[in-house]
Design an enzyme around this catalytic site. Structure first.
Site, short mmCIF file in Angstrom:
data_model
loop_
_atom_site.label_atom_id
_atom_site.label_comp_id
_atom_site.label_asym_id
_atom_site.label_seq_id
_atom_site.Cartn_x
_atom_site.Cartn_y
_atom_site.Cartn_z
N ASP A 167 -55.81 74.01 5.88
CA ASP A 167 -54.89 73.46 4.86
C ASP A 167 -53.88 72.52 5.50
O ASP A 167 -53.54 71.48 4.95
CB ASP A 167 -54.19 74.57 4.04
CG ASP A 167 -53.80 75.79 4.87
OD1 ASP A 167 -54.00 75.76 6.09
OD2 ASP A 167 -53.29 76.76 4.28
N ASP A 209 -66.89 69.05 4.38
CA ASP A 209 -67.25 68.42 3.10
C ASP A 209 -65.97 67.96 2.39
O ASP A 209 -65.84 66.79 1.98
CB ASP A 209 -68.03 69.44 2.26
CG ASP A 209 -68.73 68.81 1.07
OD1 ASP A 209 -68.47 67.63 0.78
OD2 ASP A 209 -69.52 69.50 0.41
N TYR A 224 -73.22 76.94 2.94
CA TYR A 224 -74.27 75.99 2.54
C TYR A 224 -75.66 76.53 2.84
O TYR A 224 -76.65 75.92 2.42
CB TYR A 224 -74.07 74.64 3.22
CG TYR A 224 -72.90 73.89 2.63
CD1 TYR A 224 -71.62 74.41 2.77
CD2 TYR A 224 -73.06 72.71 1.92
CE1 TYR A 224 -70.53 73.77 2.23
CE2 TYR A 224 -71.97 72.06 1.37
CZ TYR A 224 -70.71 72.60 1.53
OH TYR A 224 -69.63 71.96 0.98
N LYS A 243 -60.01 77.93 9.09
CA LYS A 243 -59.09 78.78 8.33
C LYS A 243 -59.19 80.19 8.94
O LYS A 243 -59.46 81.18 8.25
CB LYS A 243 -59.47 78.75 6.84
CG LYS A 243 -58.50 79.44 5.92
CD LYS A 243 -57.22 78.67 5.71
CE LYS A 243 -56.26 79.47 4.83
NZ LYS A 243 -54.92 78.85 4.79
O1 LIG Z 1 -75.64 68.03 -1.91
C1 LIG Z 1 -74.78 67.83 -2.73
O2 LIG Z 1 -75.00 67.73 -3.94
C2 LIG Z 1 -73.34 67.71 -2.32
C3 LIG Z 1 -73.18 67.58 -0.84
C4 LIG Z 1 -71.88 67.02 -0.46
O3 LIG Z 1 -70.94 66.95 -1.19
C5 LIG Z 1 -71.74 66.48 0.88
O4 LIG Z 1 -72.60 66.69 1.73
O5 LIG Z 1 -70.73 65.82 1.15
MG LIG Z 2 -69.20 66.07 -0.27
#
Ligand SMILES: O=C(O)CCC(=O)C(=O)O
Ligand SMILES: [Mg+2]
Ligand SMILES: NC(=O)C1=CN([C@@H]2O[C@H](COP(=O)(O)OP(=O)(O)OC[C@H]3O[C@@H](n4cnc5c(N)ncnc54)[C@H](OP(=O)(O)O)[C@@H]3O)[C@@H](O)[C@H]2O)C=CC1
Length: 473
Positions: free
Chosen positions: A338, A362, A160, A237
């Site tokens: 997983d 996420d 990210y 993982k």
């Molecule tokens: O920033 C986004 O568009 C997606 C972020 C995301 O899915 C989240 O933080 O759960």
């Molecule tokens: Mg998300």
């Protein structure tokens, strides 16, 4: 100070002392309405939060909302491509606690995520997403009430960070060439591997400091939970990504067994201690054999290593943790990513806090929310040491935007998290009570109505907010 916005004329700032918010009775709180269904969800949320605060404190406390802009709304006010104006950043920094609706991120190109940018700009390193069941919520699972977990997701690094190069770009191709011709051949463990010449490239940084501050916060949170929920599971993982995800696990254990030595026991330590408790005369080697099922097939060096591990554990913590004392400590274990996805479905009650890196968290937070009723029931908070921004797990759900249809539950519950963070527990409890009673009474939006057997007539988004308020009692 501000270009196009004006703070409310009444209210005071929330300040921070030792990482904790100091909250006046009339705090100014910036909010971002959000794109897509934000237009439906935010008004419903504001109404519920205001009603709860007014009722809980008989008008003695009140939030002064400060509208700030991000996403499409910001571009309308500030001009083309002004997705995250300086005004908004200044306001969040100034007032410290904010709440937001979802913001759109295009796929495959265009702007990078505004949601992720906010987390990185304000160093909101812990994304906290509780997934718990409200009685009566329909679920595809047989026993959704068994799931009561909090995803503790590292929020600033991993892929990210957004450092990647497009396939065919000049720098991307240069990087591939350097990797293929210099760095990979110079690393014996990589053998003759090569990156395909037509690959896009992304970087996955996982730092020791970033991992440990997340795990530290997760363990501190576990200390506040009832005894039966005092567990932190490091999700990774690390079998495949050894030096990033595997290191996250190792750094997590290192932190737990150094900074929280007296409060924590690791799962492996608990096996070693338990073996000696059952058989006080057990040899070190027999104990090692019992904690490692493949022991007899290992090389002599590996065997010696595990025997040494057993000896070190017994020498260092038998007095503080032995004779069953470890059962009173926070259990720190780890699970491969997983596997945890199936475990939260098959054995949900075995888990409590799931400490994850950014991408795993996420995915996992959407999956866990699905078990307890879906994305309409998934709140969240992005927390740093001097700022917090509350937001739901879900996105903008564009196909439902503007229809007064979507479930505002996740942003309302994110507001509950905000009230709890502020210490306004009475108002938070009223909302939880109202929401629980509305759901138990079958007064729900389309997403839950369609799961109830037989299906019930859905409420609108705004009607659901009214139902929650009605059930404050
Ligand atoms: O920033 C986004 O568009 C997606 C972020 C995301 O899915 C989240 O933080 O759960
Ligand atoms: Mg998300
Ligand atoms: N923090 C943020 O602001 C986030 C932003 N995003 C962004 O949102 C945009 C859309 O992403 P998308 O992948 O469609 O994911 P979304 O989470 O926006 O929506 C996916 C589906 O989840 C269900 N859903 C979402 N929100 C709710 C809700 N409040 N109540 C009930 N059901 C809900 C709906 O399912 P159904 O139609 O079956 O009822 C919806 O179609 C993207 O640009 C993405 O980047 C995504 C995640 C987080």
């Amino acid at each position: 100070m501000y270009d196009k916005i004006t703070p409310p004329t009444t209210g005071e700032k929330i300040t921070f002392k030792n990482g904790e918010p100091v909250v006046p009775d009339n705090p100014i709180i910036p909010f971002i309405r959000g794109d897509g269904t934000g237009i439906d969800i935010w008004p419903a949320t504001e109404k519920v939060l205001d009603a709860a605060v007014a009722k809980a404190y008989n008008g003695k406390r009140k939030i002064s909302w400060f509208k700030v802009y991000a996403g499409d709304e910001a571009c309308d006010l500030y001009g083309t491509y002004q997705y995250l104006p300086q005004d908004t950043l200044t306001a969040i920094k100034e007032y410290g606690v904010a709440i937001k609706g979802p913001l759109t991120t295009p796929v495959g190109g265009g702007i990078r995520s505004l949601n992720v940018a906010l987390r990185q700009i304000f160093d909101l390193y812990a994304c906290v997403r509780p997934c718990r069941y409200y009685a009566g919520t329909p679920s595809p699972h047989k026993n959704p009430e068994k799931l009561d977990v909090i995803v503790y997701r590292e929020n600033t690094e991993d892929i990210y960070l957004g450092i990647e190069w497009k396939q065919g770009s000049e720098i991307g191709d240069r990087l591939i060439s350097i990797l293929n011709n210099e760095l990979i051949p110079a690393t014996p463990e990589h053998g003759k591997k090569q990156i395909p010449l037509d690959a896009g490239i992304g970087i996955k940084p996982i730092s020791k400091s970033g991992s440990q501050r997340l795990v530290r916060r997760a363990i501190k949170h576990a200390l506040q939970l009832p005894k039966s929920k005092q567990q932190v599971t490091l999700v990774h993982k690390g079998n495949i990504m050894k030096y990033t995800e595997g290191a996250f696990r190792d750094w997590g254990y290192e932190l737990a067994t150094s900074e929280f030595r007296n409060e924590c026991v690791t799962e492996r330590e608990s096996w070693i201690l338990g073996n000696k408790e059952k058989n006080p005369n057990i040899s070190l080697e027999e104990n090692a054999r019992m904690i490692d099922p493949g022991f007899d097939a290992l090389t002599p060096e590996k065997k010696a290593q595990i025997v040494k591990e057993v000896e070190t554990v017994l020498n260092s913590i038998w007095t503080s943790h032995g004779d069953g004392k470890w059962k009173e400590k926070i259990m720190v274990n780890d699970r491969i990513a997983d596997s945890i996805f199936q475990q939260i479905q098959t054995r949900p009650d075995e888990y409590s806090i799931l400490a994850t890196m950014n991408l795993n968290g996420d995915y996992l937070s959407d999956a866990a929310a699905a078990i307890v009723g879906g994305l309409g029931m998934g709140p969240g908070a992005n927390i740093g040491d001097s700022c917090a921004v509350f937001e739901a797990t879900h996105g903008t759900a564009p196909k439902h935007a503007g229809l007064d249809k979507i479930n505002p539950g996740s942003v309302i519950l994110s507001g509950v998290m905000m009230l709890e963070y502020m210490g306004w527990q009475e108002a938070a409890d009223l909302i939880k009570k109202g929401l629980g009673a509305a759901i138990a009474n079958g007064e729900v939006t389309y997403d839950l109505a369609r799961l109830i057997e037989p299906p019930v007539e859905p409420l609108k988004c705004s009607e659901f907010a009214e139902a929650i308020i009605k059930h404050f009692g």
